[in-house]
Design a protein around this motif. Structure first.
Motif, mmCIF file in Angstrom:
data_model
loop_
_atom_site.group_PDB
_atom_site.id
_atom_site.type_symbol
_atom_site.label_atom_id
_atom_site.label_comp_id
_atom_site.label_asym_id
_atom_site.label_seq_id
_atom_site.Cartn_x
_atom_site.Cartn_y
_atom_site.Cartn_z
ATOM 1 N N TRP A 175 0.935 -1.317 0.220
ATOM 2 C CA TRP A 175 -0.183 -0.364 -0.037
ATOM 3 C C TRP A 175 0.875 1.128 0.230
ATOM 4 C CZ3 TRP A 175 -4.572 -1.087 4.695
ATOM 5 C CH2 TRP A 175 -5.038 -2.461 3.945
ATOM 6 N N ASP A 176 1.756 1.514 1.094
ATOM 7 C CA ASP A 176 2.590 2.586 1.044
ATOM 8 C C ASP A 176 3.200 1.979 -0.244
ATOM 9 O OD1 ASP A 176 1.797 2.995 3.854
ATOM 10 O OD2 ASP A 176 3.554 1.772 4.405
ATOM 11 N N ALA A 177 3.831 1.425 -1.160
ATOM 12 C CA ALA A 177 4.219 1.700 -2.194
ATOM 13 C C ALA A 177 3.756 2.775 -3.566
ATOM 14 C CB ALA A 177 5.340 0.334 -2.706
ATOM 15 N N VAL A 178 2.306 1.687 -2.869
ATOM 16 C CA VAL A 178 1.414 2.118 -4.175
ATOM 17 C C VAL A 178 0.794 3.590 -3.993
ATOM 18 C CG1 VAL A 178 -1.189 2.518 -5.402
ATOM 19 C CG2 VAL A 178 0.467 -0.145 -4.891
ATOM 20 N N LYS A 179 0.607 4.219 -2.774
ATOM 21 C CA LYS A 179 1.067 5.033 -2.461
ATOM 22 C C LYS A 179 1.789 6.675 -3.211
ATOM 23 C CE LYS A 179 -2.316 4.785 1.268
ATOM 24 N NZ LYS A 179 -2.479 4.848 2.695
ATOM 25 N N GLU A 180 3.039 6.175 -2.477
ATOM 26 C CA GLU A 180 4.529 6.867 -2.982
ATOM 27 C C GLU A 180 3.928 6.916 -4.942
ATOM 28 O OE1 GLU A 180 9.108 6.190 -2.920
ATOM 29 O OE2 GLU A 180 8.046 4.948 -1.961
ATOM 30 N N LEU A 181 4.258 5.710 -5.988
ATOM 31 C CA LEU A 181 3.755 5.942 -7.321
ATOM 32 C C LEU A 181 3.002 7.181 -7.457
ATOM 33 C CD1 LEU A 181 3.192 2.181 -8.097
ATOM 34 C CD2 LEU A 181 5.316 3.286 -8.241
ATOM 35 N N ALA A 182 1.906 7.484 -6.720
ATOM 36 C CA ALA A 182 0.997 8.342 -7.081
ATOM 37 C C ALA A 182 1.222 9.555 -6.883
ATOM 38 C CB ALA A 182 -0.737 7.795 -6.346
ATOM 39 N N GLY A 183 2.120 9.540 -5.791
ATOM 40 C CA GLY A 183 2.953 10.745 -5.133
ATOM 41 C C GLY A 183 4.453 11.153 -6.449
ATOM 42 N N GLN A 184 4.738 10.299 -6.761
ATOM 43 C CA GLN A 184 6.254 11.484 -7.967
ATOM 44 C C GLN A 184 5.170 11.294 -9.117
ATOM 45 O OE1 GLN A 184 8.937 11.389 -7.452
ATOM 46 N NE2 GLN A 184 8.354 10.409 -5.354
ATOM 47 N N GLY A 185 3.373 11.085 -9.498
ATOM 48 C CA GLY A 185 2.649 11.860 -10.450
ATOM 49 C C GLY A 185 2.141 10.452 -11.061
ATOM 50 N N THR A 186 2.107 8.943 -10.754
ATOM 51 C CA THR A 186 2.183 7.744 -12.279
ATOM 52 C C THR A 186 1.067 7.229 -11.339
ATOM 53 O OG1 THR A 186 4.689 7.096 -11.692
ATOM 54 C CG2 THR A 186 2.356 5.577 -12.221
ATOM 55 N N THR A 187 0.047 7.046 -12.665
ATOM 56 C CA THR A 187 -1.489 7.306 -13.216
ATOM 57 C C THR A 187 -1.433 5.694 -12.757
ATOM 58 O OG1 THR A 187 -2.039 8.438 -14.842
ATOM 59 C CG2 THR A 187 -3.463 6.748 -14.179
ATOM 60 N N VAL A 188 -2.333 5.187 -11.422
ATOM 61 C CA VAL A 188 -2.318 3.274 -11.329
ATOM 62 C C VAL A 188 -3.531 3.451 -11.488
ATOM 63 C CG1 VAL A 188 -2.128 1.628 -9.124
ATOM 64 C CG2 VAL A 188 -0.703 3.437 -9.629
ATOM 65 N N LEU A 189 -3.803 2.466 -11.882
ATOM 66 C CA LEU A 189 -4.938 2.104 -11.937
ATOM 67 C C LEU A 189 -5.087 0.213 -11.271
ATOM 68 C CD1 LEU A 189 -7.437 1.107 -15.021
ATOM 69 C CD2 LEU A 189 -7.376 -0.482 -13.551
ATOM 70 N N LEU A 190 -5.996 0.316 -10.194
ATOM 71 C CA LEU A 190 -5.969 -0.861 -9.756
ATOM 72 C C LEU A 190 -7.065 -2.131 -9.332
ATOM 73 C CD1 LEU A 190 -4.494 -2.307 -7.068
ATOM 74 C CD2 LEU A 190 -5.898 -0.168 -5.308
ATOM 75 N N THR A 191 -6.426 -2.585 -9.347
ATOM 76 C CA THR A 191 -7.567 -3.999 -9.491
ATOM 77 C C THR A 191 -7.152 -5.139 -8.574
ATOM 78 O OG1 THR A 191 -7.105 -6.135 -10.670
ATOM 79 C CG2 THR A 191 -8.119 -4.692 -11.882
ATOM 80 N N THR A 192 -8.436 -4.753 -7.316
ATOM 81 C CA THR A 192 -9.036 -5.593 -6.047
ATOM 82 C C THR A 192 -10.003 -5.924 -5.791
ATOM 83 O OG1 THR A 192 -8.638 -5.213 -4.075
ATOM 84 C CG2 THR A 192 -9.455 -3.025 -4.908
ATOM 85 N N GLN A 193 -10.162 -6.526 -4.508
ATOM 86 C CA GLN A 193 -11.858 -7.427 -4.495
ATOM 87 C C GLN A 193 -11.337 -7.375 -2.780
ATOM 88 O OE1 GLN A 193 -11.704 -11.893 -4.101
ATOM 89 N NE2 GLN A 193 -9.649 -11.671 -4.634
#
Length: 257
Positions: A175-193
């Motif tokens: 989760w922390d890694a994904v938040k950092e991605l968006a913080g750097q300007g990367t667009t993230v499409l995440l699938t989850t259940q």
């Protein structure tokens, strides 16, 4: 790209024989945001990801990624994205650093060693960089997998159920890694259940059910679909998550509850 949307999907359909997996899917993802596609197993989440990453052709509808049509500009789409599947695609014989260097060389990038060292530091893997990946925990492997997907700085990243099978602490690391991605300007499409995962990470959440998007909005907007909350006095008891991290140590999640 001048459009504010990194991903645009309209009327997407896909069937396998008599089974209609996608039945007119529509959504948009703003650049630099985290968009969660939430749904149960078999809802069609992975099918959407495979179409957007050009691994699968849609039967009908249109989709653009980073301004490129996935049906007619597949090579440009692939240059613009990275895909992390449900299971970590890392070489367990190699060290973490060697995995990163290998991908950097395959992408014909300069200074692969410097790129690897930078990503190891970014994902808190420097101390483990020289170790074989076979010795890594599930969370470390997943973080390495995500780090490998960022080589070349793709503007759009697809994460297909990135925390499936991980323990609680490893999930939070991801989760922390994904938040950092968006913080750097990367667009993230995440699938989850996982409902809590979408709640923790996403700027917008779309619920995919039986091949259709049945709701799409921010967490605040989705909560307004329910009756207003009633104020009651409730004695708060520790959650199992609180107990777990109090015993094993780790970050306090209270501020994210």
């Amino acid at each position: 790209m001048t459009t504010p949307n990194a991903i645009h999907v309209q009327g997407l359909e896909k069937s396998y024989g008599d089974v209609n997996v996608l039945r007119g899917v529509d959504f948009e993802v703003v650049r630099g945001s985290i968009f969660a596609l939430l749904g149960s197993n078999g809802a069609g989440k992975t099918t959407v990801i495979r179409i957007l990453s050009t691994l699968l052709k849609a039967d009908a509808g249109t989709a653009t990624v980073h301004g490129f049509d996935v049906a007619t500009r597949g090579a440009d789409v692939r240059e613009s994205i990275s895909l992390t599947g449900q299971f970590a695609a890392v070489d367990e014989i190699l060290s973490g650093r060697e995995n990163l260097v290998l991908i950097a060389k395959l992408r014909h990038l300069r200074n692969p060693g410097a790129i690897a060292d930078g990503l190891l530091a970014r994902f808190s893997l420097t101390d483990a960089g020289a170790r074989r990946v076979s010795t890594y925990s599930g969370g470390m492997r997943r973080r390495l997998d995500i780090a490998m997907s960022l080589i070349g700085n793709p503007p759009v990243v697809f994460l297909d159920e990135p925390t499936t099978g991980l323990d609680p602490q490893a999930r939070i690391e991801v989760w922390d890694a994904v938040k950092e991605l968006a913080g750097q300007g990367t667009t993230v499409l995440l699938t989850t259940q996982y409902l809590d995962e979408a709640e923790q990470l996403a700027d917008r959440i779309a619920i995919l059910h039986e091949g259709r998007i049945i709701v799409n909005g921010t967490l605040a907007e989705l909560k307004k679909l329910l009756p207003p909350a009633k104020v009651e006095y409730v004695e708060k008891q520790p959650r199992l998550e609180d107990v777990f991290f109090a015993i094993v140590g780790g970050k306090d999640r209270e501020d994210q509850a």
